[in-house]
Design an enzyme around this catalytic site. Sequence first.
Site, PDB file in Angstrom:
ATOM      1  N   TRP A  28       0.716  -1.272   0.023  1.00 35.70           N
ATOM      2  CA  TRP A  28       0.055   0.057  -0.054  1.00 35.70           C
ATOM      3  C   TRP A  28       1.040   1.356   0.084  1.00 35.70           C
ATOM      4  CZ3 TRP A  28       2.017   2.368   4.051  1.00 35.70           C
ATOM      5  CH2 TRP A  28       2.251   1.411   5.232  1.00 35.70           C
ATOM      6  N   LYS A  41      -2.587  -8.448  -7.833  1.00 34.60           N
ATOM      7  CA  LYS A  41      -3.406  -8.138  -6.413  1.00 34.60           C
ATOM      8  C   LYS A  41      -2.809  -6.950  -5.901  1.00 34.60           C
ATOM      9  CE  LYS A  41      -3.579  -9.196  -2.132  1.00 34.60           C
ATOM     10  NZ  LYS A  41      -3.937  -8.130  -1.697  1.00 34.60           N
ATOM     11  N   SER A 101      -2.746  -4.000  -2.803  1.00 31.80           N
ATOM     12  CA  SER A 101      -3.230  -4.023  -1.344  1.00 31.80           C
ATOM     13  C   SER A 101      -4.721  -3.819  -1.061  1.00 31.80           C
ATOM     14  CB  SER A 101      -2.390  -2.882  -0.676  1.00 31.80           C
ATOM     15  OG  SER A 101      -2.910  -2.832   0.736  1.00 31.80           O
ATOM     16  N   SER A 150       6.003  -7.080   3.019  1.00 28.99           N
ATOM     17  CA  SER A 150       6.843  -7.216   4.547  1.00 28.99           C
ATOM     18  C   SER A 150       7.684  -8.651   4.150  1.00 28.99           C
ATOM     19  CB  SER A 150       6.154  -7.389   5.525  1.00 28.99           C
ATOM     20  OG  SER A 150       4.851  -8.363   5.607  1.00 28.99           O
ATOM     21  N   GLU A 194      10.683  -8.492  -3.264  1.00 31.79           N
ATOM     22  CA  GLU A 194      10.767  -7.126  -2.890  1.00 31.79           C
ATOM     23  C   GLU A 194      10.568  -6.867  -1.387  1.00 31.79           C
ATOM     24  OE1 GLU A 194      12.963  -5.648  -4.380  1.00 31.79           O
ATOM     25  OE2 GLU A 194      13.064  -6.231  -6.545  1.00 31.79           O
ATOM     26  N   CYS A 237      10.293   1.503   1.849  1.00 32.00           N
ATOM     27  CA  CYS A 237      11.191   0.477   2.187  1.00 32.00           C
ATOM     28  C   CYS A 237      12.692   0.789   2.198  1.00 32.00           C
ATOM     29  CB  CYS A 237      11.040  -0.834   1.163  1.00 32.00           C
ATOM     30  SG  CYS A 237      11.249  -0.057  -0.560  1.00 32.00           S
ATOM     31  N   GLU A 267      11.648  -2.911  11.427  1.00 37.52           N
ATOM     32  CA  GLU A 267      11.273  -1.815  10.535  1.00 37.52           C
ATOM     33  C   GLU A 267       9.920  -1.239  11.020  1.00 37.52           C
ATOM     34  OE1 GLU A 267       9.444  -3.429   6.808  1.00 37.52           O
ATOM     35  OE2 GLU A 267      10.397  -1.819   5.964  1.00 37.52           O
TER      36      GLU A 267
HETATM   37  P1  NAD Z   1       2.365  -6.742   3.510  1.00 32.05           P
HETATM   38  O1  NAD Z   1       3.556  -7.900   3.371  1.00 32.05           O
HETATM   39  O2  NAD Z   1       1.580  -6.772   4.764  1.00 32.05           O
HETATM   40  O3  NAD Z   1       1.293  -6.779   2.409  1.00 32.05           O
HETATM   41  C1  NAD Z   1       1.746  -6.649   1.015  1.00 32.05           C
HETATM   42  C2  NAD Z   1       0.823  -7.197   0.125  1.00 32.05           C
HETATM   43  O4  NAD Z   1       0.574  -8.576   0.336  1.00 32.05           O
HETATM   44  C3  NAD Z   1      -0.524  -6.912   0.254  1.00 32.05           C
HETATM   45  O5  NAD Z   1      -1.217  -6.911  -1.176  1.00 32.05           O
HETATM   46  C4  NAD Z   1      -1.460  -8.034   1.027  1.00 32.05           C
HETATM   47  O6  NAD Z   1      -2.772  -8.164   0.849  1.00 32.05           O
HETATM   48  C5  NAD Z   1      -0.694  -9.027   0.467  1.00 32.05           C
HETATM   49  N1  NAD Z   1      -0.909 -10.158   1.535  1.00 32.05           N
HETATM   50  C6  NAD Z   1      -0.888 -10.276   2.798  1.00 32.05           C
HETATM   51  N2  NAD Z   1      -0.609 -11.290   3.574  1.00 32.05           N
HETATM   52  C7  NAD Z   1      -0.650 -12.214   2.226  1.00 32.05           C
HETATM   53  C8  NAD Z   1      -0.595 -13.520   2.257  1.00 32.05           C
HETATM   54  N3  NAD Z   1      -0.708 -14.466   3.374  1.00 32.05           N
HETATM   55  N4  NAD Z   1      -0.430 -14.119   1.126  1.00 32.05           N
HETATM   56  C9  NAD Z   1      -0.265 -13.563  -0.045  1.00 32.05           C
HETATM   57  N5  NAD Z   1      -0.307 -11.976   0.084  1.00 32.05           N
HETATM   58  C10 NAD Z   1      -0.564 -11.495   1.214  1.00 32.05           C
HETATM   59  O7  NAD Z   1       2.910  -5.559   3.321  1.00 32.05           O
HETATM   60  P2  NAD Z   1       2.293  -3.955   3.436  1.00 32.05           P
HETATM   61  O8  NAD Z   1       2.053  -3.762   4.923  1.00 32.05           O
HETATM   62  O9  NAD Z   1       1.211  -3.926   2.427  1.00 32.05           O
HETATM   63  O10 NAD Z   1       3.616  -3.003   2.952  1.00 32.05           O
HETATM   64  C11 NAD Z   1       4.893  -2.770   3.484  1.00 32.05           C
HETATM   65  C12 NAD Z   1       5.966  -3.410   3.495  1.00 32.05           C
HETATM   66  O11 NAD Z   1       6.388  -3.497   2.190  1.00 32.05           O
HETATM   67  C13 NAD Z   1       7.119  -3.060   4.318  1.00 32.05           C
HETATM   68  O12 NAD Z   1       7.742  -4.080   4.828  1.00 32.05           O
HETATM   69  C14 NAD Z   1       7.984  -2.416   3.161  1.00 32.05           C
HETATM   70  O13 NAD Z   1       9.350  -2.375   3.488  1.00 32.05           O
HETATM   71  C15 NAD Z   1       7.677  -3.164   1.976  1.00 32.05           C
HETATM   72  N6  NAD Z   1       8.056  -2.653   0.648  1.00 32.05           N
HETATM   73  C16 NAD Z   1       9.153  -3.348   0.099  1.00 32.05           C
HETATM   74  C17 NAD Z   1       9.656  -2.593  -1.278  1.00 32.05           C
HETATM   75  C18 NAD Z   1      10.599  -3.041  -1.956  1.00 32.05           C
HETATM   76  O14 NAD Z   1      10.759  -2.614  -3.150  1.00 32.05           O
HETATM   77  N7  NAD Z   1      11.529  -3.834  -1.394  1.00 32.05           N
HETATM   78  C19 NAD Z   1       8.707  -1.727  -1.581  1.00 32.05           C
HETATM   79  C20 NAD Z   1       7.663  -1.132  -1.094  1.00 32.05           C
HETATM   80  C21 NAD Z   1       7.256  -1.891   0.284  1.00 32.05           C
END
Ligand code: NAD
Length: 503
Positions: free
Chosen positions: A146, A170, A172, A224, A245, A279, A379
Amino acid sequence: MDGARRAPLAGDAAPRHEVVDPASGRAVAVGGLAGPADVDAAVEAATRAQREWGAAPPAERSTVMHRWAVELEAVADELARAETSQTGKPIRLSREFDVPGTIDNTAFFAGAARLLEGRAAGEYSADHTSVVRREPLGVVGSIAPWNYPLQMAAWKVLPAVAAGDAIVLKPSELTPLTALLMAEAGARAGLPAGVLNVVTGAGPDVGEHLVAHPGVAMVSFTGSSAVGRRVMSLAAGSAKRVHLELGGKAPFVVFDDADLEAAVHGAVAGALINTGQDCTAATRAIVHRSLHDDFVAGVADLMRAVRLGDPLDDDTDQGPLISRVHQGRVAAHVERARAEGAKVVCGGAAPGGALAAGAYYEPTLVAGIDRTASIWRDEVFGPVLCVVPFDDDDTAIELANDTEYGLAASAWTRDVVRAGRATREIQAGCVWVNDHIPIISEMPHGGVKASGFGKDMSAYSLEEYTSVKHVMTDLTGTARKPWHRTVFTDRTTTPVDSSEEPA
Ligand code: NAD
């Protein structure tokens, strides 16, 4: 699938979901969430579409993608407003970073689509010609976070589409709006139905169903580290390629010869961009003891001057966090640090008054931290910068690398030898020198260690959405190949040099 929005297949039984503006707590969109049946339909549509899209000449894909960039430009203002309304990020950031960055990425991959090539074409064996073909993988399942909903969707979708894959994305569930607008712009540009399918839904049901789906050849995930590990284990069930990522905890190393003013400004910008929900954000300032106190004072002064407010107001520097739940998480991190004896130099609270209705949190600087403290290691994903002093360069590098993450880092120095050493020794996918945050379409983004693997943007990411096929064509034209004698002895076969072994 064909550029049109559809209700979930479950109809009225689908869970109702609100997309909420975190600045006000008010809903900006309401709809039914998709479920596993919608994923199945999207994968089916993608599979059908991919055959023709993958076989189209690169120039054809490129032309559509160039038009896509034009269509995105035409709705740039709508995109910026939608991005701000669903995330709470300041409109200046949406307008000057997220939207133009996405348009530039689209134009980059439109060009890159025509540059995919195999590396070998020649006779590596005297009896064969070898050719390397780069081919699309088929259907890619992508899951986005998100924090930068539009850019993260773009980073997943564009290289796949340029390479000739079809994609099921998919976003967020908190921020689906701009991924939908992006897909609609693609349809207007002539992207064939089924090449890009956006399924809005929750992680545990829709996300996991997509990851495990047998029709999906590759999973590309940004989010994450905890969920990334879950995605990787689910994908292992069908031995799918994964691209991850994940999280970060970027060090920001200030050597004793650094330009202090530049380091202070860089730290505040690098820590507070997108309310710290980035991130690559600067989160761990590692500052030479001779500059430490002036650095702390300078950062605190600048942080206190940051204007929190309505994200749609051009004068606002920092908007709210993504949600009340996340606001609570960030506050809990800071409270725990306080309880562990850290000094909260500025911020460390949610503002009151008119901002109390939103998920705001003040820019926060934390000093006096032990390197085992959770706020130093975990984080936080909020507007929180921690600072620790160091006395010698070896310790600085050691502190920078003392983390499970390895996404990004920066080194602040005017000494070219120090800069060279820091860029070589800091374990991260990107190391900036005398800056922190800038990215560019031509250059790769991605981490090491628990920050994942795989690259977004750049020609490197295009290659990740393809497979390499070796084609080896016999040049002898004979029925009895010289190497057959290693398998069976045919007395009529001419003996050959024993160096002609099979590959
Ligand atoms: P998140 O891991 O909670 O969710 C990311 C996505 O995964 C969402 O679309 C969510 O609905 C989906 N998801 C959640 N549980 C799942 C499951 N069990 N199976 C499959 N999909 C699932 O992360 P967030 O809170 O949306 O984003 C923040 C995180 O993203 C931070 O840790 C940040 O560092 C990371 N991030 C990394 C980068 C990068 O390029 N490395 C870029 C942006 C954000």
